[in-house]
Design a protein around this motif. Sequence first.
Motif, PDB file in Angstrom:
ATOM      1  N   ARG A  90      24.915   8.360   1.362  1.00 30.33           N
ATOM      2  CA  ARG A  90      23.931   7.918   0.970  1.00 30.33           C
ATOM      3  C   ARG A  90      22.173   7.924   1.873  1.00 30.33           C
ATOM      4  O   ARG A  90      21.200   8.684   1.899  1.00 30.33           O
ATOM      5  CB  ARG A  90      23.383   7.631  -0.696  1.00 30.33           C
ATOM      6  N   GLU A  91      22.974   6.843   2.490  1.00 28.73           N
ATOM      7  CA  GLU A  91      21.347   6.491   3.110  1.00 28.73           C
ATOM      8  C   GLU A  91      21.190   6.907   3.925  1.00 28.73           C
ATOM      9  O   GLU A  91      20.323   7.385   4.601  1.00 28.73           O
ATOM     10  CB  GLU A  91      21.947   4.793   3.473  1.00 28.73           C
ATOM     11  N   LYS A  92      22.022   7.203   4.955  1.00 22.88           N
ATOM     12  CA  LYS A  92      22.374   8.490   6.362  1.00 22.88           C
ATOM     13  C   LYS A  92      21.593  10.085   5.414  1.00 22.88           C
ATOM     14  O   LYS A  92      21.163  10.142   6.249  1.00 22.88           O
ATOM     15  CB  LYS A  92      23.940   8.608   6.528  1.00 22.88           C
ATOM     16  N   GLN A  93      21.951  10.022   4.246  1.00 26.33           N
ATOM     17  CA  GLN A  93      21.181  11.079   4.033  1.00 26.33           C
ATOM     18  C   GLN A  93      20.216  11.171   4.177  1.00 26.33           C
ATOM     19  O   GLN A  93      18.977  11.707   3.998  1.00 26.33           O
ATOM     20  CB  GLN A  93      21.888  11.867   2.680  1.00 26.33           C
ATOM     21  N   LEU A  94      19.050   9.951   2.896  1.00 26.41           N
ATOM     22  CA  LEU A  94      18.279   9.760   2.870  1.00 26.41           C
ATOM     23  C   LEU A  94      17.504   9.435   3.843  1.00 26.41           C
ATOM     24  O   LEU A  94      16.467   9.689   4.451  1.00 26.41           O
ATOM     25  CB  LEU A  94      18.046   8.426   1.201  1.00 26.41           C
ATOM     26  N   LYS A  95      17.919   9.295   4.738  1.00 25.79           N
ATOM     27  CA  LYS A  95      16.815   8.641   6.154  1.00 25.79           C
ATOM     28  C   LYS A  95      16.619   9.826   7.307  1.00 25.79           C
ATOM     29  O   LYS A  95      15.480   9.845   8.047  1.00 25.79           O
ATOM     30  CB  LYS A  95      18.219   7.437   7.146  1.00 25.79           C
ATOM     31  N   ALA A  96      17.877  11.096   6.494  1.00 27.51           N
ATOM     32  CA  ALA A  96      17.567  12.275   7.308  1.00 27.51           C
ATOM     33  C   ALA A  96      16.385  13.151   6.886  1.00 27.51           C
ATOM     34  O   ALA A  96      16.152  14.031   7.173  1.00 27.51           O
ATOM     35  CB  ALA A  96      18.895  13.062   7.680  1.00 27.51           C
ATOM     36  N   THR A 130       0.592  -1.315   0.119  1.00 30.09           N
ATOM     37  CA  THR A 130      -0.292   0.408  -0.192  1.00 30.09           C
ATOM     38  C   THR A 130       0.945   0.816  -0.205  1.00 30.09           C
ATOM     39  O   THR A 130       0.217   2.158   0.159  1.00 30.09           O
ATOM     40  CB  THR A 130      -1.067   0.124   1.235  1.00 30.09           C
ATOM     41  N   ASN A 131       2.430   1.075   0.005  1.00 31.15           N
ATOM     42  CA  ASN A 131       3.290   1.749   0.309  1.00 31.15           C
ATOM     43  C   ASN A 131       3.214   2.655   0.734  1.00 31.15           C
ATOM     44  O   ASN A 131       3.152   4.248   0.668  1.00 31.15           O
ATOM     45  CB  ASN A 131       3.007   2.958  -1.419  1.00 31.15           C
ATOM     46  N   THR A 132       2.558   2.564   2.658  1.00 30.25           N
ATOM     47  CA  THR A 132       2.330   3.633   3.538  1.00 30.25           C
ATOM     48  C   THR A 132       4.406   4.000   4.410  1.00 30.25           C
ATOM     49  O   THR A 132       3.735   4.678   5.065  1.00 30.25           O
ATOM     50  CB  THR A 132       1.517   2.804   4.204  1.00 30.25           C
ATOM     51  N   THR A 133       4.780   2.867   4.558  1.00 33.22           N
ATOM     52  CA  THR A 133       5.618   2.570   5.179  1.00 33.22           C
ATOM     53  C   THR A 133       7.066   2.741   4.227  1.00 33.22           C
ATOM     54  O   THR A 133       7.643   1.675   3.234  1.00 33.22           O
ATOM     55  CB  THR A 133       6.055   1.379   6.060  1.00 33.22           C
ATOM     56  N   LEU A 134       8.269   3.185   4.202  1.00 36.20           N
ATOM     57  CA  LEU A 134       9.544   3.100   3.442  1.00 36.20           C
ATOM     58  C   LEU A 134      10.505   2.932   4.552  1.00 36.20           C
ATOM     59  O   LEU A 134      10.655   3.232   5.583  1.00 36.20           O
ATOM     60  CB  LEU A 134       9.893   4.431   3.105  1.00 36.20           C
ATOM     61  N   TYR A 135      11.149   2.063   3.309  1.00 41.74           N
ATOM     62  CA  TYR A 135      12.886   1.759   4.390  1.00 41.74           C
ATOM     63  C   TYR A 135      14.008   1.722   3.293  1.00 41.74           C
ATOM     64  O   TYR A 135      13.804   1.450   2.605  1.00 41.74           O
ATOM     65  CB  TYR A 135      12.514   0.136   4.604  1.00 41.74           C
ATOM     66  N   ILE A 136      14.818   2.401   3.965  1.00 40.65           N
ATOM     67  CA  ILE A 136      15.949   3.045   3.239  1.00 40.65           C
ATOM     68  C   ILE A 136      17.081   2.087   3.849  1.00 40.65           C
ATOM     69  O   ILE A 136      16.988   1.748   5.510  1.00 40.65           O
ATOM     70  CB  ILE A 136      16.568   4.381   3.209  1.00 40.65           C
ATOM     71  N   GLY A 137      17.859   1.060   2.465  1.00 46.93           N
ATOM     72  CA  GLY A 137      18.887   0.240   3.119  1.00 46.93           C
ATOM     73  C   GLY A 137      19.988   0.336   2.231  1.00 46.93           C
ATOM     74  O   GLY A 137      20.373   1.378   1.501  1.00 46.93           O
ATOM     75  N   VAL A 138      21.157   0.425   2.583  1.00 52.21           N
ATOM     76  CA  VAL A 138      22.207  -0.051   1.584  1.00 52.21           C
ATOM     77  C   VAL A 138      22.620  -1.521   1.801  1.00 52.21           C
ATOM     78  O   VAL A 138      22.609  -2.117   2.567  1.00 52.21           O
ATOM     79  CB  VAL A 138      23.093   0.945   2.447  1.00 52.21           C
ATOM     80  N   THR A 139      23.499  -1.812   0.885  1.00 51.17           N
ATOM     81  CA  THR A 139      24.032  -3.050   0.041  1.00 51.17           C
ATOM     82  C   THR A 139      24.825  -3.491  -0.570  1.00 51.17           C
ATOM     83  O   THR A 139      25.114  -2.227  -1.461  1.00 51.17           O
ATOM     84  CB  THR A 139      22.856  -3.793  -0.187  1.00 51.17           C
ATOM     85  N   SER A 175      13.225  14.558   4.572  1.00 49.78           N
ATOM     86  CA  SER A 175      11.789  14.399   4.823  1.00 49.78           C
ATOM     87  C   SER A 175      11.269  12.922   4.380  1.00 49.78           C
ATOM     88  O   SER A 175      11.508  12.687   3.124  1.00 49.78           O
ATOM     89  CB  SER A 175      10.883  16.226   4.840  1.00 49.78           C
ATOM     90  N   ARG A 176      10.254  12.402   4.826  1.00 53.54           N
ATOM     91  CA  ARG A 176       8.789  11.102   3.441  1.00 53.54           C
ATOM     92  C   ARG A 176       8.796  12.381   2.422  1.00 53.54           C
ATOM     93  O   ARG A 176       9.391  11.054   1.216  1.00 53.54           O
ATOM     94  CB  ARG A 176       8.025  10.940   4.497  1.00 53.54           C
ATOM     95  N   SER A 177       8.342  13.025   2.248  1.00 55.33           N
ATOM     96  CA  SER A 177       8.115  14.155   0.838  1.00 55.33           C
ATOM     97  C   SER A 177       9.614  14.285   0.434  1.00 55.33           C
ATOM     98  O   SER A 177       9.326  13.920  -0.922  1.00 55.33           O
ATOM     99  CB  SER A 177       7.373  15.347   0.995  1.00 55.33           C
ATOM    100  N   LYS A 178      10.061  14.640   0.984  1.00 54.50           N
ATOM    101  CA  LYS A 178      11.436  14.433  -0.366  1.00 54.50           C
ATOM    102  C   LYS A 178      11.969  12.483  -1.037  1.00 54.50           C
ATOM    103  O   LYS A 178      12.234  12.737  -2.165  1.00 54.50           O
ATOM    104  CB  LYS A 178      12.440  14.759   0.225  1.00 54.50           C
ATOM    105  N   LYS A 179      12.166  11.605  -0.250  1.00 53.79           N
ATOM    106  CA  LYS A 179      11.888  10.336  -0.301  1.00 53.79           C
ATOM    107  C   LYS A 179      10.936  10.247  -1.476  1.00 53.79           C
ATOM    108  O   LYS A 179      11.082   9.090  -2.476  1.00 53.79           O
ATOM    109  CB  LYS A 179      12.172   9.490   0.750  1.00 53.79           C
TER     110      LYS A 179
END
Length: 120
Positions: free
Chosen positions: A86-92, A34-43, A94-98
């Motif tokens: 980049r992961e740290k930058q994205l996590k910091a 439903t695209n309601t929760t976002l998770y940012i990761g690195v690999t 807002s949701r709207s920017k993501k």
Amino acid sequence: MTIRVELLGGRTNQKFHYFASMKVGYTYIITNHTNTTLYIGVTSDLHQRIKEHKYKRYPNSFSARYNLNKLVYFETFQMIEDAISREKQLKAGSRSKKVVLIEKMNSEWKDLYFEIENYL
């Protein structure tokens, strides 16, 4: 893969050895159906890592508990350290920017897992 270069006299070029052993990195965003929760990761292995999310390899993890297994965004970096930054930058951010980032790459919020072979 590590490449070692032997110089004349048997000395090893340590600087080259260090740079040749660096890994490629990926920063990614996954969500639920439903695209309601976002998770940012690195690999360092995007295909394998998303597969782990899909099959809930770590059943107590945040992504498993919230059924986050749809790859909607990713970036590729030549060095894993850049992906971590980049992961740290994205996590910091807002949701709207993501959401803006996701929609630039994937306006329909499709699962990119089956398409990433074309990108990698």
